[in-house]
Motif scaffolding. Structure first.
Motif, PDB file in Angstrom:
ATOM      1  N   SER A  52      44.987  42.114  25.403  1.00  0.00           N
ATOM      2  CA  SER A  52      44.528  41.085  26.335  1.00  0.00           C
ATOM      3  C   SER A  52      45.460  39.889  26.337  1.00  0.00           C
ATOM      4  O   SER A  52      45.016  38.753  26.197  1.00  0.00           O
ATOM      5  CB  SER A  52      43.114  40.647  25.971  1.00  0.00           C
ATOM      6  OG  SER A  52      43.118  40.035  24.700  1.00  0.00           O
ATOM      7  N   PHE A  55      44.791  36.580  28.860  1.00  0.00           N
ATOM      8  CA  PHE A  55      43.328  36.679  28.793  1.00  0.00           C
ATOM      9  C   PHE A  55      42.668  36.088  30.030  1.00  0.00           C
ATOM     10  O   PHE A  55      41.613  36.568  30.466  1.00  0.00           O
ATOM     11  CB  PHE A  55      42.812  36.005  27.522  1.00  0.00           C
ATOM     12  CG  PHE A  55      41.392  36.346  27.202  1.00  0.00           C
ATOM     13  CD1 PHE A  55      41.042  37.650  26.870  1.00  0.00           C
ATOM     14  CD2 PHE A  55      40.409  35.379  27.234  1.00  0.00           C
ATOM     15  CE1 PHE A  55      39.732  37.975  26.575  1.00  0.00           C
ATOM     16  CE2 PHE A  55      39.104  35.695  26.933  1.00  0.00           C
ATOM     17  CZ  PHE A  55      38.760  36.993  26.601  1.00  0.00           C
ATOM     18  N   ASN A  56      43.264  35.051  30.613  1.00  0.00           N
ATOM     19  CA  ASN A  56      42.703  34.483  31.842  1.00  0.00           C
ATOM     20  C   ASN A  56      42.700  35.510  32.970  1.00  0.00           C
ATOM     21  O   ASN A  56      41.754  35.577  33.751  1.00  0.00           O
ATOM     22  CB  ASN A  56      43.485  33.249  32.282  1.00  0.00           C
ATOM     23  CG  ASN A  56      43.170  32.039  31.459  1.00  0.00           C
ATOM     24  OD1 ASN A  56      42.268  32.080  30.618  1.00  0.00           O
ATOM     25  ND2 ASN A  56      43.901  30.972  31.677  1.00  0.00           N
ATOM     26  N   LEU A  59      39.818  37.973  32.241  1.00  0.00           N
ATOM     27  CA  LEU A  59      38.524  37.366  32.560  1.00  0.00           C
ATOM     28  C   LEU A  59      38.337  37.205  34.063  1.00  0.00           C
ATOM     29  O   LEU A  59      37.249  37.444  34.580  1.00  0.00           O
ATOM     30  CB  LEU A  59      38.390  36.000  31.875  1.00  0.00           C
ATOM     31  CG  LEU A  59      38.003  36.013  30.412  1.00  0.00           C
ATOM     32  CD1 LEU A  59      37.890  34.588  29.904  1.00  0.00           C
ATOM     33  CD2 LEU A  59      36.714  36.753  30.195  1.00  0.00           C
ATOM     34  N   SER A  60      39.376  36.811  34.755  1.00  0.00           N
ATOM     35  CA  SER A  60      39.274  36.646  36.200  1.00  0.00           C
ATOM     36  C   SER A  60      38.958  37.965  36.885  1.00  0.00           C
ATOM     37  O   SER A  60      38.108  38.021  37.780  1.00  0.00           O
ATOM     38  CB  SER A  60      40.578  36.078  36.760  1.00  0.00           C
ATOM     39  OG  SER A  60      40.800  34.787  36.276  1.00  0.00           O
ATOM     40  N   LEU A  63      35.277  39.081  35.856  1.00  0.00           N
ATOM     41  CA  LEU A  63      34.264  38.212  36.461  1.00  0.00           C
ATOM     42  C   LEU A  63      34.241  38.354  37.977  1.00  0.00           C
ATOM     43  O   LEU A  63      33.180  38.233  38.595  1.00  0.00           O
ATOM     44  CB  LEU A  63      34.507  36.760  36.054  1.00  0.00           C
ATOM     45  CG  LEU A  63      34.256  36.448  34.582  1.00  0.00           C
ATOM     46  CD1 LEU A  63      34.592  34.990  34.286  1.00  0.00           C
ATOM     47  CD2 LEU A  63      32.832  36.756  34.188  1.00  0.00           C
TER      48      LEU A  63
END
Length: 114
Positions: A52, A55-56, A59-60, A63
């Motif tokens: 990861s 990581f952003n 997550l994006s 999500l």
């Protein structure tokens, strides 16, 4: 063990029979929800295998998929004719709400990416 298998088969048959009477528009929304959730699961599996690092981005992506699936479930609830709570809401209005909320969701996701 045979009784449990028989009960499971009866349950699957009854669910299949009940789902056969579902309108096509709701089935299309269901397929979209399954696609969004499957895409999120693929992203999680990829992150588990590769790592990861951004990581952003992970997550994006997840999500975005989960948020889109939740908004599609809300659309399905509003468009369903059997739901008495939204009987006065026209389907066009429900779809416009879905599109607007998706736009806001993805603007937030793009902002989160940086």
């Amino acid at each position: 063990m045979a009784k449990g298998t028989n009960d499971a088969q009866l349950l699957i048959q009854s669910l299949r029979k009940a789902y056969a009477s579902t309108p096509t528009s709701l089935k299309i929304i269901d397929l979209y929800v399954v696609y969004a959730v499957a895409t999120a699961l693929i992203q999680v599996a990829y992150m588990a295998m590769v790592g990861s690092f951004p990581f952003n981005s992970f997550l994006s992506g997840v999500l975005s998929c989960v948020g889109t699936a939740v908004l599609a479930v809300c659309l399905r609830i509003q468009v369903n004719k059997d739901n008495k709570e939204f009987k006065d809401l026209p389907p066009e209005r429900a779809f416009a709400d879905f599109v607007l909320c998706n736009l806001v969701l993805h603007l937030v996701i793009m902002n989160f990416l940086g």
